[in-house]
Design an enzyme around this catalytic site. Structure first.
Site, PDB file in Angstrom:
ATOM      1  N   GLY A 182       0.550  -2.133   0.069  1.00 38.83           N
ATOM      2  CA  GLY A 182       0.352   0.201  -0.106  1.00 38.83           C
ATOM      3  C   GLY A 182       1.026   1.212   0.168  1.00 38.83           C
ATOM      4  N   CYS A 183      -0.104   2.411  -0.284  1.00 37.57           N
ATOM      5  CA  CYS A 183       0.832   3.417  -0.458  1.00 37.57           C
ATOM      6  C   CYS A 183       1.151   3.791   0.785  1.00 37.57           C
ATOM      7  CB  CYS A 183       0.451   4.684  -1.054  1.00 37.57           C
ATOM      8  SG  CYS A 183      -1.835   4.540  -0.824  1.00 37.57           S
ATOM      9  N   TYR A 184       0.195   3.887   1.573  1.00 36.16           N
ATOM     10  CA  TYR A 184       1.076   4.234   3.616  1.00 36.16           C
ATOM     11  C   TYR A 184       2.640   3.663   3.295  1.00 36.16           C
ATOM     12  CZ  TYR A 184      -2.549   8.146   3.667  1.00 36.16           C
ATOM     13  OH  TYR A 184      -4.149   8.717   3.640  1.00 36.16           O
TER      14      TYR A 184
ATOM     15  N   THR B 199       3.762   1.751   2.118  1.00 41.58           N
ATOM     16  CA  THR B 199       5.569   2.058   1.629  1.00 41.58           C
ATOM     17  C   THR B 199       6.136   3.254   2.496  1.00 41.58           C
ATOM     18  OG1 THR B 199       4.546   0.710  -0.493  1.00 41.58           O
ATOM     19  CG2 THR B 199       6.185   3.010  -0.260  1.00 41.58           C
ATOM     20  N   SER B 200       5.451   4.057   2.490  1.00 39.92           N
ATOM     21  CA  SER B 200       5.961   5.849   2.929  1.00 39.92           C
ATOM     22  C   SER B 200       6.369   5.042   4.168  1.00 39.92           C
ATOM     23  CB  SER B 200       5.468   6.721   3.204  1.00 39.92           C
ATOM     24  OG  SER B 200       4.283   6.653   3.713  1.00 39.92           O
TER      25      SER B 200
END
Lengths: 345, 345, 345, 345
Positions: D148-150, D152-153
């Site tokens: 997911g995007c969150y 990953t960060s």
């Protein structure tokens, strides 16, 4: 690899020039200049380029000592640009000038709108770099005057109408809307986020310097002097120009016929997309690409032709078109390095 | 206190109507309706109003049982609105309709643009609520058709030109740019943030339903049928309409003279501000207020008159004007509740 | 009418100060100053105010000759502000200072973060103007230090937690996000539209000058020295601060209990709104109003308290709070002139 | 050329997937699916791609009959995705799933957050596709669960801290801010331009589905169960995630040392850029690229470690990372097709 230099690399036109040059397979950037940031790396000014392009910015004086560049792109303010152009031309380096300094053929007209021209003898050598209209001349040019952003959007919208004598020349109105990057990257209160955001305004109404440039192209196509009304507006977004052109038709015509006339006129053009009937363009759809999207509408009720034209002011309206001109001058494939993929959103 | 109701209070026009009504010293809101949110409090839908206006939303059916409202503001979609208007009028309640249902005088023209009109007999009773042009009629009206947002901006820009016979009637072009709230508050992919943001587009070119409404007002002023070209565009911002009007002058005229003609025409008007020469308006400067700011430019090079007009589409273009009409109908001070203070930024 | 002056009226805090003062029924603005724009009218700088407030801006020197103002609002940069405050106090004029110059009690701490303080003797006279915590002191103050925007949002979120000993003092983290108007109205490349738009960044991480101010209030409430971690971020929007506070609870607690504790703590406060469980605030919902909206969440999985706090940085975070302090100092109703109606959108 | 298919090509993840695939020199897109738009061309849905990618969208049913694709990218909603994955795996087609369906190792945990998992037997075959942490496993995978995007960060910001045991595991807070494209492309009032613009809010506080995914990666690195507090916020911009991570250090450490630890940890990584001390990242600087930019700060006053992490949610947070995984699975250069040039502004 063809060696090129970029003067004025830290304005918005300059950084866009660097972006498109880096994507070109046959180009090596040998220098990038900035008076204010000389000594710093390009990526210190634009951290998006960290690890991608970290070359050190040099002053214009240092650049003039460079002898290896074959072509120099000038992303300088007008007046500064003409001096640099003259210098490079003396060294037989080809010049693509993104400023206004060589766009107007007449030194006198330049003086009216921009102040005195110091190198009027170079004006006749300069070729106006709008490939869709002047491709053959550009191929042989050593000094190309890259068109302004508004003039690119307007000329591409109007050229078919005028060349095909579809409109009354005295009836032309150009209502343009530009993103904020067109205002440049210098510190001014008027361009602060909190001044521009959530507002829409007009500026330099009927007095913008791009007016004579648009008229010059149209007059050239018409074979007679054309005068237009031009109103630029500012849109709270980064990139893009939307131009709405109005004119009175010389004959009864339908939207479908007009659309077809445009398709014929731009047949084979790689960067012109004609929208199918009933579809209108959006600046987002050409963002960061070299496309100009056009749509035609005939307002039969009121007897008027409307053409909608969108470009990215920094790409087809500046650096992308400069690279297109470069390809033509160098005998390369016109689209080389310019098949830029759009992102959504 | 005068008791009023608002039907359709959860659209953008509805919530703006509530905002301006709450600031009016002589008004008490007796009901607010919403079919979708009936039973919830207004502030549950718009939490900005928590503690300010927590009234429970009711259905239109429940509202029709209310007998205490003297005036009802209709912020409903067209077609729904005409039915509600007919009902309230039967009960002798005054109606200010913010939809398009009673704006066009001709049932036939309504049918062409909006579909069949079910209460054509009410059309002749309705007064077009543009106070700067029809103040006296509005004072005696029981049913006011509140003008559309684009038509308000266009009519106020064009009225002096037409009434003073300064322009050729067949030469009029209206190029308008609107903020996104004009598209309403219903769930559509096209109006998502990531579809609209960072883009600029035209829509319904030469085919927008506000065209006949603009023409009706202009024709009324001219004493003959006027046809215009009208192009609406969408600006990535919440509020505001910017209209750029073009027309060919009937006589030689200067910007200063034109500006003076406007100042005379709008002498004494509390919500019209004429910019001094060389100043152009910005939608930000009228945001959330009832002002219409106007600027005049004569393009002497091309022989053309340009008028710039800005309003807030939700205030002077909808709810603010509705309240201005209310004040006139009730014999109150026209500016009551409408001295709205702007915020910067 | 109480006569007041505004120094530094052409920054964003200044223009907001003027906006809220104009809406106050018992205030008359006798002067507005601007060094850069002295001689011009206020509405020439902010055309939104044309016809509303056209007073001529004067220099600070001219203002100091005025003797009629009872209260002066200082919207000046720090350092300039302390000098002006000292001058006005000498003339027995009450001062509400919106700069940082009198917020810190300790001249030494001021020096660490802002540079040398020239009027340390005035520090003890200054009252920190956060009405929800220091209402009684403010009523008797002649010199009020109006809190910073971040400190207002943070202190209101943390005060109940600390006063009720609900959290471990060393565990507090303040993660704040501010609109761009917080960066002021001076010409800087970093704040240009095309630099800020479509980006999100942090700045002055763990080193922002508002840190000691937040800590001073919390320490005062705790009765011991509190140190926090504070990270400010920049949001591409005009107005608003969103603060997310994290802390470790001293005891097991539920979201419902925490919400109730906040409701009790702020019982009767007119400008504090506690969201019901499961609702979170949005900066839009307090835009251009004097509200602070708060929401409580207990993260039971991870054992942590989260408080969300939103204000408008220019209203409750600056000018609105200044007017609230004014009302207290003058013995007026605390909400006078501050029942500001929100607009949606 | 390697033939690939994209299922769910008309969401924001899908169109970004198509963009990066088109820039890859060894890939041919054999099909793109959309249930809603089947039969239309991709460029009819996304006109930016006119003349670039005009392939006809097909239904998932039609796609399942295709036999030529070697790899399929699933840009479908969760639950739909697991069915498609199972089907393609049965045909021995490699699958890169951009949904959440195979990210969590435990079917039970999946059920808690997303509902029942219908293919729990596939979970053990799936490899979590975060190349910087699981590169070797990805090389041999047939089914990759793209992060997911969150997550990953957050994982890239926290991995060095945990692997090097620099922080107390129970002290971790992840405060994330996302652009609006993260909310998807379906019609919802909450995501309309005029609802999102000019506001900032939190959502799903301490209850977002990405929480267990972040915890799973951190627990894997730590060798013990890690629980975090995670708060997502919405930023009024199209693209980008900014994550601010807080944790308590296990030992005294300086910003310079922490920065060096990160540089060592990510040595040789092509898509990780560690900012030099005192520089903080901005989401703009990674827009439309596959970079994750990281900055470290030690707050010595308060005893806390802060890590700032930015990615483009659609690129490194979705489609770009999927292509990076593809390159690894196919034995290609990891950066192939991913040297994406940023545009400024």
């Amino acid at each position: 690899m063809i060696k090129v230099g970029v003067m004025g690399a830290t304005g918005y036109t300059g950084v866009e020039m660097v972006r498109v040059l880096l994507g070109h397979p046959k180009i090596e950037i040998t220098f990038v200049t900035s008076e204010k940031n000389a000594g710093a790396s390009f990526s210190a000014v634009f951290p998006a380029f960290q690890g991608i392009f970290d070359q050190t910015l040099i002053s214009s004086e240092q650049a003039s000592l460079h002898s290896s560049a074959s072509v120099v792109f000038l992303c300088l303010p007008h007046h500064s640009s003409m001096k640099a152009a003259a210098e490079w031309r003396q060294k037989a380096v080809k010049v693509i000038d993104l400023s206004a300094d060589f766009r107007l053929k007449s030194a006198q007209e330049y003086e009216e709108w921009y102040g005195k021209h110091e190198f009027p003898e170079l004006l006749s050598q300069a070729v106006y770099g709008l490939p869709e209209l002047y491709r053959e001349k550009i191929k042989n040019a050593d000094l190309v005057a890259n068109p302004g952003c508004y003039p690119t959007s307007a000329a591409l919208a109007l050229a078919p109408l005028i060349q095909k004598k579809l409109v009354h020349l005295e009836s032309i109105i150009v209502d343009s809307k530009s993103g904020v990057s067109g205002a440049g990257r210098s510190a001014e209160v008027a361009n602060l986020f909190s001044e521009v955001n959530e507002g829409f305004k007009a500026y330099k109404v009927a007095s913008h310097r791009h007016t004579p440039e648009i008229e010059q192209t149209l007059s050239d196509l018409a074979g007679e002097k054309v005068r237009i009304t031009f109103t630029p507006h500012l849109v709270p977004m980064d990139r893009g120009i939307f131009t709405t052109v109005y004119a009175t038709p010389t004959q009864k015509i339908k939207t479908s016929e007009l659309t077809q006339a445009f398709q014929e006129f731009y047949q084979g053009e790689k960067f012109i997309r004609i929208e199918s009937m009933g579809r209108y363009p959006n600046t987002r759809e050409v963002r960061a690409t070299n496309f100009c999207d056009l749509a035609c509408v005939v307002d039969e009720r009121a007897g008027r032709i409307i053409v909608l034209s969108v470009i990215d002011n920094l790409t087809k309206g500046a650096a992308g078109q400069a690279l297109q001109n470069f390809n033509l001058m160098m005998g390369l494939e016109e689209t080389m390095g310019l098949k830029l993929l759009p992102h959504v959103p």
